[in-house]
Design a protein around this motif. Structure first.
Motif, PDB file in Angstrom:
ATOM      1  N   HIS A 116      52.705  92.972  36.604  1.00 35.85           N
ATOM      2  CA  HIS A 116      53.317  94.151  35.984  1.00 35.85           C
ATOM      3  C   HIS A 116      52.240  95.227  35.825  1.00 35.85           C
ATOM      4  CE1 HIS A 116      57.071  92.008  34.997  1.00 35.85           C
ATOM      5  NE2 HIS A 116      56.259  90.974  34.982  1.00 35.85           N
ATOM      6  N   VAL A 117      52.468  96.365  36.467  1.00 38.88           N
ATOM      7  CA  VAL A 117      51.493  97.455  36.456  1.00 38.88           C
ATOM      8  C   VAL A 117      52.153  98.706  35.885  1.00 38.88           C
ATOM      9  CG1 VAL A 117      50.012  98.920  37.880  1.00 38.88           C
ATOM     10  CG2 VAL A 117      50.313  96.501  38.465  1.00 38.88           C
ATOM     11  N   ARG A 118      51.531  99.262  34.869  1.00 35.68           N
ATOM     12  CA  ARG A 118      52.030 100.509  34.295  1.00 35.68           C
ATOM     13  C   ARG A 118      51.148 101.650  34.783  1.00 35.68           C
ATOM     14  NH1 ARG A 118      52.239  99.000  29.419  1.00 35.68           N
ATOM     15  NH2 ARG A 118      50.467 100.110  28.554  1.00 35.68           N
TER      16      ARG A 118
ATOM     17  N   VAL B 139      55.696  99.225  37.535  1.00 34.99           N
ATOM     18  CA  VAL B 139      56.005  98.684  38.850  1.00 34.99           C
ATOM     19  C   VAL B 139      55.620  97.214  38.830  1.00 34.99           C
ATOM     20  CG1 VAL B 139      55.544  98.840  41.327  1.00 34.99           C
ATOM     21  CG2 VAL B 139      55.531 100.912  39.925  1.00 34.99           C
ATOM     22  N   VAL B 140      56.474  96.364  39.384  1.00 38.76           N
ATOM     23  CA  VAL B 140      56.156  94.944  39.477  1.00 38.76           C
ATOM     24  C   VAL B 140      55.742  94.656  40.915  1.00 38.76           C
ATOM     25  CG1 VAL B 140      56.947  92.579  39.159  1.00 38.76           C
ATOM     26  CG2 VAL B 140      57.830  94.403  37.679  1.00 38.76           C
ATOM     27  N   PHE B 141      54.490  94.231  41.081  1.00 35.43           N
ATOM     28  CA  PHE B 141      54.006  93.852  42.400  1.00 35.43           C
ATOM     29  C   PHE B 141      54.280  92.363  42.574  1.00 35.43           C
ATOM     30  CE2 PHE B 141      52.005  97.817  41.685  1.00 35.43           C
ATOM     31  CZ  PHE B 141      51.788  98.366  42.931  1.00 35.43           C
ATOM     32  N   GLN B 142      55.193  92.051  43.496  1.00 33.47           N
ATOM     33  CA  GLN B 142      55.577  90.675  43.769  1.00 33.47           C
ATOM     34  C   GLN B 142      54.678  90.165  44.892  1.00 33.47           C
ATOM     35  OE1 GLN B 142      57.711  89.252  41.852  1.00 33.47           O
ATOM     36  NE2 GLN B 142      59.098  90.827  41.075  1.00 33.47           N
ATOM     37  N   THR B 143      53.760  89.266  44.541  1.00 32.64           N
ATOM     38  CA  THR B 143      52.815  88.744  45.525  1.00 32.64           C
ATOM     39  C   THR B 143      53.129  87.271  45.770  1.00 32.64           C
ATOM     40  OG1 THR B 143      51.143  90.269  44.681  1.00 32.64           O
ATOM     41  CG2 THR B 143      50.392  88.523  46.152  1.00 32.64           C
TER      42      THR B 143
ATOM     43  N   ALA C 217      55.895  95.880  46.394  1.00 33.74           N
ATOM     44  CA  ALA C 217      55.974  96.587  45.126  1.00 33.74           C
ATOM     45  C   ALA C 217      57.446  96.810  44.791  1.00 33.74           C
ATOM     46  CB  ALA C 217      55.237  97.921  45.210  1.00 33.74           C
ATOM     47  N   ASP C 218      57.795  96.546  43.531  1.00 35.44           N
ATOM     48  CA  ASP C 218      59.175  96.591  43.065  1.00 35.44           C
ATOM     49  C   ASP C 218      59.308  97.695  42.021  1.00 35.44           C
ATOM     50  OD1 ASP C 218      61.560  96.162  41.673  1.00 35.44           O
ATOM     51  OD2 ASP C 218      61.358  93.989  41.645  1.00 35.44           O
TER      52      ASP C 218
END
Length: 196
Positions: free
Chosen positions: A124-126, A102-106, A74-75
């Motif tokens: 991209h998760v708000r 938050v940007v979840f880098q998978t 998570a970024d």
């Protein structure tokens, strides 16, 4: 190499459940990789490096196999957030993310004989402005201490979110299946022939 085994280099039950959706036979093996971030390593680079390292660690033990490795980081404003591990850390994570994106880098990697390729899928998760009481209640019910970012979007954690934007809907759960299928096809793995 149509008869070469497929191995998921992961101990994550979430990734195992996702890979089962492809209906291909596979084995599961722990990669035993040090997941410590390098100094000033960006979250996307960390996720990619760890996905490749996991796949390569298992591929060294099974050189004739196709191995899938994956990792998620998570970024939050360029800072990596990992798995909280306990209640207190999860409370801190969710409080820091409320009202923010938050940007979840998978990342997913496929390693096989003479082949190694990886792809990172951003999600991209708000997060909404959840109250302290909502955060506490959520954590007591779901206990997502083994999830990067402390919230399971596939469960009650979805109630903490305002939006999810991604080209690969399973990426947020931990294994981007669209990217996984693409990498397997490009590697020459007989995906359709193996599905049952």
């Amino acid at each position: 190499m149509p008869n070469a085994p497929l191995i998921l280099a992961s101990t994550s039950r979430y990734r195992r459940e996702l890979l089962e959706r492809l209906r291909v036979p596979f084995e599961v093996e722990s990669p035993w990789v040090d997941e410590t971030p390098q100094e000033r390593e960006p979250p996307a680079a960390l996720a990619t490096r760890l996905a490749l390292a996991k796949a390569q660690a298992v591929a060294q033990r099974h050189p004739a196999a196709w191995v899938i490795g994956s990792d998620q980081v998570a970024d939050l404003d360029g800072q990596p957030l990992g798995k909280p591990g306990n209640h207190e850390a999860a409370v801190r994570q969710l409080r820091s993310m409320r009202g923010r994106q938050v940007v979840f880098q998978t990342a997913v990697a496929v390693v096989g004989p003479g082949h190694a390729q990886a792809q990172t899928v951003p999600v991209h998760v708000r997060f909404r402005e959840a109250s302290d009481a909502e955060i506490e209640h959520y954590l007591r019910l779901e206990q997502p201490y083994d999830c990067a970012g402390s919230a399971k979007s596939e469960g009650l954690g979805i109630s903490l979110l305002e939006a999810i934007v991604s080209d690969d809907p399973t990426a947020l759960i931990g294994l981007p299946l669209i990217a996984t299928c693409r990498l397997l096809r490009e590697a020459g793995y007989p995906l359709w022939e193996s599905a049952r």
